[in-house]
Scaffold this motif. Structure first.
Motif, PDB file in Angstrom:
ATOM      1  N   VAL A   1      47.172  23.818  13.211  1.00  0.00           N
ATOM      2  CA  VAL A   1      48.279  24.760  13.393  1.00  0.00           C
ATOM      3  C   VAL A   1      49.588  24.010  13.246  1.00  0.00           C
ATOM      4  O   VAL A   1      49.784  22.961  13.859  1.00  0.00           O
ATOM      5  CB  VAL A   1      48.212  25.434  14.786  1.00  0.00           C
ATOM      6  CG1 VAL A   1      49.423  26.336  15.007  1.00  0.00           C
ATOM      7  CG2 VAL A   1      46.919  26.233  14.935  1.00  0.00           C
ATOM      8  N   ILE A   2      50.485  24.563  12.447  1.00  0.00           N
ATOM      9  CA  ILE A   2      51.865  24.062  12.363  1.00  0.00           C
ATOM     10  C   ILE A   2      52.764  25.236  12.717  1.00  0.00           C
ATOM     11  O   ILE A   2      52.942  26.158  11.922  1.00  0.00           O
ATOM     12  CB  ILE A   2      52.198  23.499  10.983  1.00  0.00           C
ATOM     13  CG1 ILE A   2      51.264  22.345  10.628  1.00  0.00           C
ATOM     14  CG2 ILE A   2      53.661  23.029  10.933  1.00  0.00           C
ATOM     15  CD1 ILE A   2      51.503  21.758   9.239  1.00  0.00           C
ATOM     16  N   ALA A   3      53.302  25.213  13.926  1.00  0.00           N
ATOM     17  CA  ALA A   3      54.066  26.351  14.434  1.00  0.00           C
ATOM     18  C   ALA A   3      54.798  25.930  15.692  1.00  0.00           C
ATOM     19  O   ALA A   3      54.380  24.995  16.381  1.00  0.00           O
ATOM     20  CB  ALA A   3      53.139  27.531  14.733  1.00  0.00           C
TER      21      ALA A   3
ATOM     22  N   LEU B   1      44.120  26.293   8.148  1.00  0.00           N
ATOM     23  CA  LEU B   1      45.495  25.926   8.492  1.00  0.00           C
ATOM     24  C   LEU B   1      46.264  27.198   8.792  1.00  0.00           C
ATOM     25  O   LEU B   1      46.269  28.133   7.986  1.00  0.00           O
ATOM     26  CB  LEU B   1      46.156  25.184   7.325  1.00  0.00           C
ATOM     27  CG  LEU B   1      47.661  24.889   7.457  1.00  0.00           C
ATOM     28  CD1 LEU B   1      47.934  23.901   8.596  1.00  0.00           C
ATOM     29  CD2 LEU B   1      48.216  24.350   6.132  1.00  0.00           C
ATOM     30  N   SER B   2      46.931  27.242   9.949  1.00  0.00           N
ATOM     31  CA  SER B   2      47.752  28.399  10.313  1.00  0.00           C
ATOM     32  C   SER B   2      49.199  27.953  10.473  1.00  0.00           C
ATOM     33  O   SER B   2      49.496  27.058  11.267  1.00  0.00           O
ATOM     34  CB  SER B   2      47.240  29.038  11.605  1.00  0.00           C
ATOM     35  OG  SER B   2      46.000  29.675  11.382  1.00  0.00           O
ATOM     36  N   LEU B   3      50.086  28.589   9.728  1.00  0.00           N
ATOM     37  CA  LEU B   3      51.511  28.267   9.698  1.00  0.00           C
ATOM     38  C   LEU B   3      52.294  29.407  10.319  1.00  0.00           C
ATOM     39  O   LEU B   3      52.015  30.580  10.044  1.00  0.00           O
ATOM     40  CB  LEU B   3      51.977  28.064   8.252  1.00  0.00           C
ATOM     41  CG  LEU B   3      51.220  27.044   7.409  1.00  0.00           C
ATOM     42  CD1 LEU B   3      51.682  27.110   5.955  1.00  0.00           C
ATOM     43  CD2 LEU B   3      51.421  25.635   7.955  1.00  0.00           C
ATOM     44  N   GLY B   4      53.313  29.086  11.135  1.00  0.00           N
ATOM     45  CA  GLY B   4      54.103  30.183  11.676  1.00  0.00           C
ATOM     46  C   GLY B   4      55.028  29.807  12.806  1.00  0.00           C
ATOM     47  O   GLY B   4      55.647  28.750  12.800  1.00  0.00           O
ATOM     48  N   ASP B   5      55.116  30.705  13.774  1.00  0.00           N
ATOM     49  CA  ASP B   5      56.040  30.557  14.906  1.00  0.00           C
ATOM     50  C   ASP B   5      55.273  30.869  16.193  1.00  0.00           C
ATOM     51  O   ASP B   5      54.082  30.574  16.292  1.00  0.00           O
ATOM     52  CB  ASP B   5      57.270  31.457  14.727  1.00  0.00           C
ATOM     53  CG  ASP B   5      56.908  32.903  14.395  1.00  0.00           C
ATOM     54  OD1 ASP B   5      55.875  33.391  14.905  1.00  0.00           O
ATOM     55  OD2 ASP B   5      57.654  33.562  13.648  1.00  0.00           O
TER      56      ASP B   5
ATOM     57  N   ALA C   1      48.795  28.216  27.839  1.00  0.00           N
ATOM     58  CA  ALA C   1      49.375  28.183  26.503  1.00  0.00           C
ATOM     59  C   ALA C   1      50.231  26.941  26.339  1.00  0.00           C
ATOM     60  O   ALA C   1      50.721  26.370  27.294  1.00  0.00           O
ATOM     61  CB  ALA C   1      50.210  29.444  26.262  1.00  0.00           C
ATOM     62  N   ASN C   2      50.465  26.547  25.070  1.00  0.00           N
ATOM     63  CA  ASN C   2      51.117  25.281  24.776  1.00  0.00           C
ATOM     64  C   ASN C   2      52.518  25.530  24.271  1.00  0.00           C
ATOM     65  O   ASN C   2      52.712  26.218  23.284  1.00  0.00           O
ATOM     66  CB  ASN C   2      50.289  24.546  23.705  1.00  0.00           C
ATOM     67  CG  ASN C   2      50.761  23.130  23.488  1.00  0.00           C
ATOM     68  OD1 ASN C   2      51.837  22.754  23.959  1.00  0.00           O
ATOM     69  ND2 ASN C   2      49.969  22.352  22.782  1.00  0.00           N
ATOM     70  N   ASP C   3      53.533  24.977  24.952  1.00  0.00           N
ATOM     71  CA  ASP C   3      54.921  25.140  24.531  1.00  0.00           C
ATOM     72  C   ASP C   3      55.251  24.318  23.301  1.00  0.00           C
ATOM     73  O   ASP C   3      56.184  24.620  22.583  1.00  0.00           O
ATOM     74  CB  ASP C   3      55.872  24.648  25.634  1.00  0.00           C
ATOM     75  CG  ASP C   3      55.931  25.596  26.794  1.00  0.00           C
ATOM     76  OD1 ASP C   3      55.762  26.792  26.571  1.00  0.00           O
ATOM     77  OD2 ASP C   3      56.155  25.123  27.907  1.00  0.00           O
ATOM     78  N   ASP C   4      54.542  23.233  23.093  1.00  0.00           N
ATOM     79  CA  ASP C   4      54.985  22.214  22.163  1.00  0.00           C
ATOM     80  C   ASP C   4      54.557  22.534  20.744  1.00  0.00           C
ATOM     81  O   ASP C   4      53.650  23.316  20.499  1.00  0.00           O
ATOM     82  CB  ASP C   4      54.430  20.842  22.572  1.00  0.00           C
ATOM     83  CG  ASP C   4      54.953  20.429  23.939  1.00  0.00           C
ATOM     84  OD1 ASP C   4      54.198  19.786  24.675  1.00  0.00           O
ATOM     85  OD2 ASP C   4      56.103  20.774  24.243  1.00  0.00           O
TER      86      ASP C   4
ATOM     87  N   THR D   1      62.313  29.582  12.493  1.00  0.00           N
ATOM     88  CA  THR D   1      62.652  30.407  11.338  1.00  0.00           C
ATOM     89  C   THR D   1      61.898  29.871  10.124  1.00  0.00           C
ATOM     90  O   THR D   1      61.194  28.857  10.202  1.00  0.00           O
ATOM     91  CB  THR D   1      64.157  30.346  11.061  1.00  0.00           C
ATOM     92  OG1 THR D   1      64.492  28.992  10.694  1.00  0.00           O
ATOM     93  CG2 THR D   1      64.967  30.771  12.278  1.00  0.00           C
ATOM     94  N   THR D   2      62.086  30.525   8.994  1.00  0.00           N
ATOM     95  CA  THR D   2      61.495  30.007   7.763  1.00  0.00           C
ATOM     96  C   THR D   2      62.000  28.598   7.478  1.00  0.00           C
ATOM     97  O   THR D   2      61.230  27.736   7.036  1.00  0.00           O
ATOM     98  CB  THR D   2      61.821  30.929   6.579  1.00  0.00           C
ATOM     99  OG1 THR D   2      63.230  31.225   6.565  1.00  0.00           O
ATOM    100  CG2 THR D   2      61.039  32.233   6.663  1.00  0.00           C
ATOM    101  N   ALA D   3      63.271  28.339   7.735  1.00  0.00           N
ATOM    102  CA  ALA D   3      63.822  27.007   7.483  1.00  0.00           C
ATOM    103  C   ALA D   3      63.182  25.963   8.391  1.00  0.00           C
ATOM    104  O   ALA D   3      62.855  24.849   7.946  1.00  0.00           O
ATOM    105  CB  ALA D   3      65.339  27.010   7.674  1.00  0.00           C
ATOM    106  N   ASN D   4      62.995  26.303   9.661  1.00  0.00           N
ATOM    107  CA  ASN D   4      62.358  25.371  10.594  1.00  0.00           C
ATOM    108  C   ASN D   4      60.939  25.025  10.151  1.00  0.00           C
ATOM    109  O   ASN D   4      60.527  23.864  10.207  1.00  0.00           O
ATOM    110  CB  ASN D   4      62.309  25.956  11.995  1.00  0.00           C
ATOM    111  CG  ASN D   4      63.667  26.197  12.603  1.00  0.00           C
ATOM    112  OD1 ASN D   4      63.904  27.237  13.208  1.00  0.00           O
ATOM    113  ND2 ASN D   4      64.597  25.258  12.451  1.00  0.00           N
TER     114      ASN D   4
END
Length: 240
Positions: free
Chosen positions: A83-85, A45-49, A20-23, A90-93
């Motif tokens: 992917v942007i995560a 596109l997948s957005l999240g944490d 898995a990727n930490d970055d 948080t939502t702000a991040n």
């Protein structure tokens, strides 16, 4: 709970195995599509944490990758996944990352899963009430303004993991996760945006430990596969 526990949370959300990727992951193109006709390619596109990155599971085990592979198999399109995560976001991040990076507005499908770190960090709920709708609108913009191309996924409940059982009050965690999900679902309904509920899957984590990854916190590959079972019918309809 301050903030040594927050650091523990970040570490726990970063524990992983199987490559898995930490970055921070962004603009991740998983396929060489130079020789594929454009009309046979669809973009996701997948957005999240960390639930979107899939910490503690292998690189192809996270739900966006499983969704990409299922879509490719079931629709015969080649799927480009971005992917942007990042762990701990948080939502702000997430908003800041999108603002700093910029994203295109021509995605064929966008998923959004965000909010657990707002809850964990005891950020005022009013922040989520403001920023979650903004992120939904960002997702719609990324889908060329087409809300029918957006899927919001509910927040998993980490109270039903070994980590959650030893972090604060598990009942309170679940109640707060419900509050976040209820707001998200209500907002999505008001905007005619698809909301897919997967939280109940994660609430089987104590009775079915195979749903929890080896770090004792995240969903496992199997749990993510169950997420995708629920997401896939909507995704197939939207990707075409």
């Amino acid at each position: 709970m301050k903030k040594i526990q927050y650091l523990i949370f970040i570490v726990s959300f970063t524990l992983h195995s199987c490559g898995a990727n930490d970055d921070f992951i962004a603009n991740q193109n998983n396929t060489n599509n130079e020789n594929i006709p454009v009309d046979e390619i669809r973009s996701l596109l997948s957005l999240g944490d960390s639930y979107t990155i899939g910490h503690s599971v292998c690189a192809t085990c996270k739900f966006p990758e499983q969704l990409k592979n299922k879509l490719s198999a079931d629709t015969f399109y080649t799927i480009d996944l971005n992917v942007i995560a990042q762990t701990g976001w948080t939502t702000a991040n997430l908003k800041n990352a999108i603002d700093n990076q910029g994203i295109s507005s021509n995605y064929d499908l966008v998923t959004l899963l965000i909010g657990v770190n707002n809850q964990y960090q005891n950020i005022p709920f009013s922040v989520y009430e403001t920023e979650f709708p903004e992120l939904v609108q960002t997702a719609i913009t990324a889908a060329n303004g087409n809300k029918d191309k957006v899927i919001v996924v509910s927040i998993p409940d980490y109270a039903y993991t070994p980590f959650g059982q030893n972090t604060g009050n598990p009942d309170t965690i679940s109640q707060e996760i419900d509050m976040y999900n209820d707001f998200a679902e209500s907002y999505c309904q008001s905007q005619d945006v698809t909301f897919v509920y997967i939280t109940d899957i994660t609430r089987n984590g104590l009775e079915q430990p195979e749903l929890v990854a080896s770090d004792g916190l995240h969903p496992s590959e199997l749990a993510y596969a169950k997420f995708v079972e629920r997401i896939l019918p909507f995704a197939i309809e939207k990707i075409d």
